[in-house]
Design a protein around this motif. Structure first.
Motif, mmCIF file in Angstrom:
data_model
loop_
_atom_site.group_PDB
_atom_site.id
_atom_site.type_symbol
_atom_site.label_atom_id
_atom_site.label_comp_id
_atom_site.label_asym_id
_atom_site.label_seq_id
_atom_site.Cartn_x
_atom_site.Cartn_y
_atom_site.Cartn_z
ATOM 1 N N PRO A 1 31.801 35.706 -16.718
ATOM 2 C CA PRO A 1 31.796 34.209 -16.729
ATOM 3 C C PRO A 1 30.570 33.723 -16.236
ATOM 4 N N VAL A 2 30.189 32.541 -16.808
ATOM 5 C CA VAL A 2 29.191 31.393 -16.837
ATOM 6 C C VAL A 2 29.210 30.688 -15.691
ATOM 7 N N SER A 3 30.277 29.818 -15.912
ATOM 8 C CA SER A 3 30.305 28.593 -14.919
ATOM 9 C C SER A 3 31.102 28.900 -13.671
ATOM 10 N N ASP A 4 31.058 27.984 -12.661
ATOM 11 C CA ASP A 4 31.754 28.064 -11.373
ATOM 12 C C ASP A 4 33.161 28.261 -11.640
ATOM 13 N N ARG A 5 33.769 27.250 -12.665
ATOM 14 C CA ARG A 5 35.201 27.258 -12.761
ATOM 15 C C ARG A 5 35.682 28.586 -13.443
ATOM 16 N N SER A 6 34.980 29.251 -14.330
ATOM 17 C CA SER A 6 35.227 30.192 -14.849
ATOM 18 C C SER A 6 35.230 31.701 -13.900
ATOM 19 N N VAL A 7 34.194 31.486 -12.984
ATOM 20 C CA VAL A 7 34.271 32.464 -12.054
ATOM 21 C C VAL A 7 35.451 32.460 -11.164
ATOM 22 N N GLU B 1 26.069 12.819 -37.152
ATOM 23 C CA GLU B 1 25.771 14.071 -36.523
ATOM 24 C C GLU B 1 24.751 13.676 -35.412
ATOM 25 N N GLN B 2 24.939 14.728 -34.167
ATOM 26 C CA GLN B 2 24.040 14.433 -33.213
ATOM 27 C C GLN B 2 23.533 15.627 -32.662
ATOM 28 N N ASP B 3 22.250 15.951 -32.617
ATOM 29 C CA ASP B 3 21.423 17.148 -31.861
ATOM 30 C C ASP B 3 21.694 17.362 -30.737
ATOM 31 N N PHE B 4 22.462 18.559 -30.285
ATOM 32 C CA PHE B 4 23.163 18.831 -29.096
ATOM 33 C C PHE B 4 21.901 18.781 -28.097
ATOM 34 N N GLU B 5 20.610 19.397 -28.322
ATOM 35 C CA GLU B 5 19.700 19.523 -27.212
ATOM 36 C C GLU B 5 19.492 18.041 -26.638
ATOM 37 N N SER B 6 19.103 17.070 -27.791
ATOM 38 C CA SER B 6 18.698 15.900 -27.206
ATOM 39 C C SER B 6 20.184 14.865 -26.835
ATOM 40 N N ALA B 7 21.066 15.243 -26.991
ATOM 41 C CA ALA B 7 22.251 14.452 -26.669
ATOM 42 C C ALA B 7 22.484 14.033 -25.136
ATOM 43 N N GLU B 8 22.840 13.058 -24.851
ATOM 44 C CA GLU B 8 23.318 12.548 -23.203
ATOM 45 C C GLU B 8 24.627 13.269 -23.183
ATOM 46 N N LEU B 9 24.552 14.080 -22.262
ATOM 47 C CA LEU B 9 26.018 14.578 -21.857
ATOM 48 C C LEU B 9 26.004 14.976 -20.331
ATOM 49 N N SER B 10 27.184 15.040 -19.769
ATOM 50 C CA SER B 10 27.357 15.257 -18.251
ATOM 51 C C SER B 10 27.143 16.679 -18.444
ATOM 52 N N PRO B 11 26.636 17.203 -16.860
ATOM 53 C CA PRO B 11 26.563 18.503 -16.709
ATOM 54 C C PRO B 11 27.827 19.299 -17.284
ATOM 55 N N ALA C 1 30.195 18.751 -19.465
ATOM 56 C CA ALA C 1 30.121 18.580 -20.853
ATOM 57 C C ALA C 1 29.169 19.947 -21.584
ATOM 58 N N ARG C 2 27.846 19.712 -21.055
ATOM 59 C CA ARG C 2 27.038 20.671 -21.655
ATOM 60 C C ARG C 2 27.292 22.037 -21.186
ATOM 61 N N SER C 3 27.935 22.355 -20.284
ATOM 62 C CA SER C 3 28.192 23.720 -19.803
ATOM 63 C C SER C 3 29.111 24.159 -20.850
ATOM 64 N N PHE C 4 30.056 23.697 -21.379
ATOM 65 C CA PHE C 4 30.847 24.211 -22.527
ATOM 66 C C PHE C 4 30.267 24.962 -23.514
ATOM 67 N N TYR C 5 29.120 24.144 -24.057
ATOM 68 C CA TYR C 5 28.407 24.682 -25.040
ATOM 69 C C TYR C 5 27.330 25.872 -24.625
ATOM 70 N N GLY C 6 27.339 26.348 -23.197
ATOM 71 C CA GLY C 6 26.424 27.505 -22.953
ATOM 72 C C GLY C 6 27.227 28.693 -23.001
ATOM 73 N N GLU C 7 28.591 28.701 -23.700
ATOM 74 C CA GLU C 7 29.332 29.782 -23.916
ATOM 75 C C GLU C 7 29.705 29.849 -25.494
ATOM 76 N N ASN C 8 29.401 30.886 -26.194
ATOM 77 C CA ASN C 8 29.646 30.964 -27.653
ATOM 78 C C ASN C 8 30.157 32.187 -27.988
ATOM 79 N N LYS C 9 31.418 32.308 -28.633
ATOM 80 C CA LYS C 9 32.410 33.665 -28.854
ATOM 81 C C LYS C 9 33.319 33.212 -29.828
ATOM 82 N N ARG C 10 33.711 34.327 -30.316
ATOM 83 C CA ARG C 10 34.875 34.236 -31.386
ATOM 84 C C ARG C 10 36.014 35.246 -30.624
ATOM 85 N N VAL C 11 37.281 34.245 -30.354
ATOM 86 C CA VAL C 11 38.179 35.082 -29.581
ATOM 87 C C VAL C 11 39.481 35.475 -30.613
ATOM 88 N N SER C 12 39.666 36.829 -30.428
ATOM 89 C CA SER C 12 40.856 37.536 -31.473
ATOM 90 C C SER C 12 42.068 37.120 -30.784
#
Length: 296
Positions: free
Chosen positions: A124-130, A236-246, A248-259
């Motif tokens: 887990p990366v985020s506090d909520r996932s921990v 389309e908006q580039d993620f890196e330059s988009a204004e996001l809450s911390p 919202a941005r944290s969701f994009y810190g996890e990238n996976k394909r779930v079976s």
């Protein structure tokens, strides 16, 4: 059989409504009596529960409960029911036969877009996932000690009537954020309900991913919803330059394909296996903005 839904929110209400449609008594907790009408309409007997104390009315209901669904998110102090039960759930639920704990695929953390399954180690990366990992472990310890079957349902991004890309486009909040190679899994709320009932019938004991067949880039989902509505999608908006809450941005810190192979191998069939079919279904039925109109 009697079912208790602790945390009858979006998913919990759908689960309770399905059991109620099958003629099974269901009690569901909410923090506010303002939701009593909504829960009653779904066939659920509503009870206020603030997470700190089990009142007499709820205690009376719990005497007959055989199947418990825990849908309340943990916090820094852990899972509220674990604290209240104090390792003795049958003191409150003497007839308890099975527990479902609704968790999240966020417990897997970031796997750089690789496939994960129930045997993949949690990172887990985020506090909520921990907090979710800790809550899963607490429920596993409690259930094992009491010899009660426990299903840990790891859910992906939840959507359905009232909570989807159509709603976001209609109210002007839809965005097409683009991050290279980013994908997310999703799960239709009705499939959460039918999966929970499927596992309850089998008194399933173990971890199970409840997620769709097709992890996909989030911007593609918005574009498909716009296509069905017959409108232009937002640019389309580039993620890196988009204004996001911390958060919202944290969701994009996890990238996976779930079976979801384990659940399907058990014989479960998803009604909404991918976002295209699911969006088309809601648009055709005109129930995309009506959260309580589930097809049970």
């Amino acid at each position: 059989m009697k079912v208790a839904i602790f945390g009858a929110g979006y998913s919990g209400t759908a689960i309770g409504a399905l059991f109620a449609a099958q003629g099974i008594p269901v009690v569901g907790t909410t923090r506010s009596a303002s939701r009593f009408g909504q829960l009653t309409e779904a066939g659920i007997s509503p009870v206020v529960f603030d997470g700190a104390m089990i009142g007499d009315h709820l205690l009376e209901h719990m005497k007959d409960v055989t199947h418990l669904v825990q849908s309340i998110a943990p916090g820094r102090d852990g899972d509220p029911l674990i604290r209240l039960f104090d390792n003795e759930p049958k003191r409150f639920l003497p007839r308890l036969q099975w527990i479902a704990y609704l968790s999240t695929v966020g417990v897997y953390g970031d796997h750089k877009g690789a496939w994960v399954d129930e045997d993949t180690a949690c990172r887990p990366v985020s506090d909520r996932s921990v907090e979710r990992v800790e809550a899963e472990q607490a429920w596993q310890t409690l259930a094992a000690g009491q010899r009660i079957p426990l299903s840990v349902l790891r859910l992906s991004g939840i959507y359905g009537p009232g909570r989807n890309g159509f709603v976001n486009l209609a109210n002007g909040t839809a965005r097409r954020l683009v991050k290279k190679d980013q994908v997310f899994n999703r799960i239709r709320v009705e499939d959460i309900a039918t999966a929970t009932a499927f596992l309850a019938q089998r008194l399933y004991d173990g971890i199970i991913n409840v997620t769709d067949d097709e992890p996909a880039p989030p911007q593609d989902v918005v574009a498909e919803a716009a296509r069905l509505m017959g409108i232009e999608p937002p640019p389309e908006q580039d993620f890196e330059s988009a204004e996001l809450s911390p958060m919202a941005r944290s969701f994009y810190g996890e990238n996976k394909r779930v079976s979801n192979a384990r659940l399907k191998a058990m014989g479960f069939k998803f009604t909404h296996p991918n976002y295209r079919q699911s969006l088309a279904d809601m648009w055709a039925k005109k129930n995309w903005n009506k959260p309580q109109q589930t097809a049970f």
